[in-house]
Design an enzyme around this catalytic site. Structure first.
Site, PDB file in Angstrom:
ATOM      1  N   PRO A 188       0.782  -1.229   0.000  1.00  0.00           N
ATOM      2  CA  PRO A 188       0.000   0.000   0.000  1.00  0.00           C
ATOM      3  C   PRO A 188       0.817   1.284   0.000  1.00  0.00           C
ATOM      4  O   PRO A 188       0.243   2.378  -0.084  1.00  0.00           O
ATOM      5  CB  PRO A 188      -0.830  -0.112   1.283  1.00  0.00           C
ATOM      6  CG  PRO A 188      -0.026  -1.004   2.173  1.00  0.00           C
ATOM      7  CD  PRO A 188       0.659  -1.971   1.267  1.00  0.00           C
TER       8      PRO A 188
ATOM      9  N   TYR B  82       2.712   8.960  -8.720  1.00  0.00           N
ATOM     10  CA  TYR B  82       1.742   9.048  -7.624  1.00  0.00           C
ATOM     11  C   TYR B  82       0.376   9.497  -8.129  1.00  0.00           C
ATOM     12  O   TYR B  82      -0.648   8.941  -7.743  1.00  0.00           O
ATOM     13  CB  TYR B  82       2.242  10.010  -6.547  1.00  0.00           C
ATOM     14  CG  TYR B  82       1.579   9.766  -5.204  1.00  0.00           C
ATOM     15  CD1 TYR B  82       2.180   8.948  -4.247  1.00  0.00           C
ATOM     16  CD2 TYR B  82       0.355  10.329  -4.888  1.00  0.00           C
ATOM     17  CE1 TYR B  82       1.586   8.708  -3.023  1.00  0.00           C
ATOM     18  CE2 TYR B  82      -0.266  10.093  -3.668  1.00  0.00           C
ATOM     19  CZ  TYR B  82       0.349   9.272  -2.744  1.00  0.00           C
ATOM     20  OH  TYR B  82      -0.257   9.035  -1.544  1.00  0.00           O
TER      21      TYR B  82
END
Length: 389
Positions: free
Chosen positions: A292, A384
């Site tokens: 994660p 990202y």
């Protein structure tokens, strides 16, 4: 029962695919092994890439998300005494949004119900038949009664432990996996976030992450041992440890409170190839898992849905099979890049049991390079906010 696309799994990826296809006039049936309340009770990630946000808008389910989400233009990285910000908006022109997966799923359920979408809950013994033929079908039982769905295609959106991947013969599929020697202890608390942007923090005591769901719901994580259990950690012990791992300026203003959810998740990187076998297509966790650290789990599922949705629409509207024929290749090309980013960010900020003094110096050098190099920050930011589909 007859449908065009049978979707195994009633989580966000299966629901999103169903909603998108329905709006194009393509019929689907979604099979979910749990109840609706169970699915909505699962606590998952909440960072959405640009591509995922756009898919929600295309699916007509973005109104509440657009009103309630938090736009994040950057993030804070800290490592020991080093601390800096990476500005996504400046570097890429884009941002991410914070909107919990539970809320995404709730919006999708409401949309499917409003449009009369077929979702079958509490299914057992789900089995995919004839995936490598021109006439696949799916059988399942509900309350002891067996049912059958004939379909054109099957979308396996049933997660890592589902039956879809297992349907592909071992002689066909190849699996790649890396297990990490630690987990994440996560706590959800009804407290204001410590910062308006996420904080990724590496320290000599291990990794920590400060995240949020909304203005009064915070999500915090600390790296922990795989042998730990949630009950081993009192709330006080968790807050004390979190404060030790984040910069002092944030630790001093951290608002603590009772945890309303506490869990430990092991970390793994996993990919199976191919993601298509005949008329069966794997999507999301059924085909790949990421640690994660890079906020890629739900977002990689979304990119799969993008490729499969467009391929199926092309097939039904034009009769051309290019999109579905190239589905696995296109999806995997993007997945491996997301895997690389998640793996590298995990390596950047976590403490590994076998790290020696040289390894720690290399880790610090990587962080220092990222802090001082605009091009490196641009690469981080591009990954990202989400690579293009």
């Amino acid at each position: 029962m007859r449908t065009q696309v049978a979707i195994i799994g009633g989580g966000p990826s299966g629901l999103l695919l169903s909603q998108l296809l329905h709006r194009k006039g393509i019929d689907t049936v979604v099979l979910e092994r749990k109840t609706k309340d169970y699915v909505l009770g699962r606590i998952r990630a909440g960072i959405l890439e640009v591509g995922f946000v756009n898919l929600m808008r295309e699916a007509g389910v973005a109104d509440r998300m657009d009103k309630e989400c938090f736009a994040h233009d950057g993030t804070v990285i800290s490592f020991g005494e080093t601390q800096f910000n990476i500005d996504f908006k400046e570097l890429t022109g884009s941002n991410v949004v914070v909107y919990g997966q539970t809320e995404v799923t709730r919006d999708l359920y409401e949309a499917r119900e409003a449009m009369g979408g077929q979702i079958v809950f509490n299914t057992e013994n789900v089995t995919i038949h004839g995936a490598d033929s021109d006439a696949p079908h799916v059988t399942y039982t509900v309350d002891g009664t067996e049912h059958r769905i004939d379909c054109d295609y099957v979308a396996g959106c049933d997660g890592f432990h589902g039956i879809s991947r297992q349907t592909i013969p071992l002689s066909i599929r190849k699996e790649y996996e890396k297990l990490y020697p630690f987990g994440w202890l996560g706590v959800l608390s009804e407290t204001p976030p410590v910062n308006d942007e996420l904080i990724y923090s590496g320290s000599e005591r291990g990794f920590a992450l400060c995240s949020m769901r909304n203005e009064n719901l915070s999500r915090y994580y600390i790296q922990c041992s795989l042998s730990d259990a949630p009950e081993d950690w009192t709330d006080d012990a968790f807050w004390t440890e979190l404060k030790r791992r984040i910069p002092a300026e944030y630790a001093d203003k951290l608002v603590t409170g009772p945890s309303i959810e506490k869990s430990i998740a092991p970390l793994r990187s996993f990919v199976t190839e191919p993601m298509r076998w005949g008329r069966l297509f794997l999507c999301g966790d059924a085909a790949h898992i990421v640690p994660p650290t890079g906020a890629k789990g739900l977002n990689t599922a979304a990119s799969d849905i993008h490729y499969l949705y467009n391929g199926l629409v092309q097939m039904y509207e034009t009769g051309k099979s290019d999109g579905i024929d190239q589905y696995s290749e296109k999806a995997l090309a993007r997945i491996w890049k997301a895997e690389r980013f998640s793996w590298s960010t995990t390596n950047l900020l976590h403490r590994f049991p076998d790290q020696n003094a040289f390894d720690l110096k290399m880790q610090k050098a990587d962080v220092d390079f990222l802090r001082g190099n605009r091009e490196a920050q641009s690469v981080f930011a591009q990954n990202y906010v989400g690579l293009p589909y």
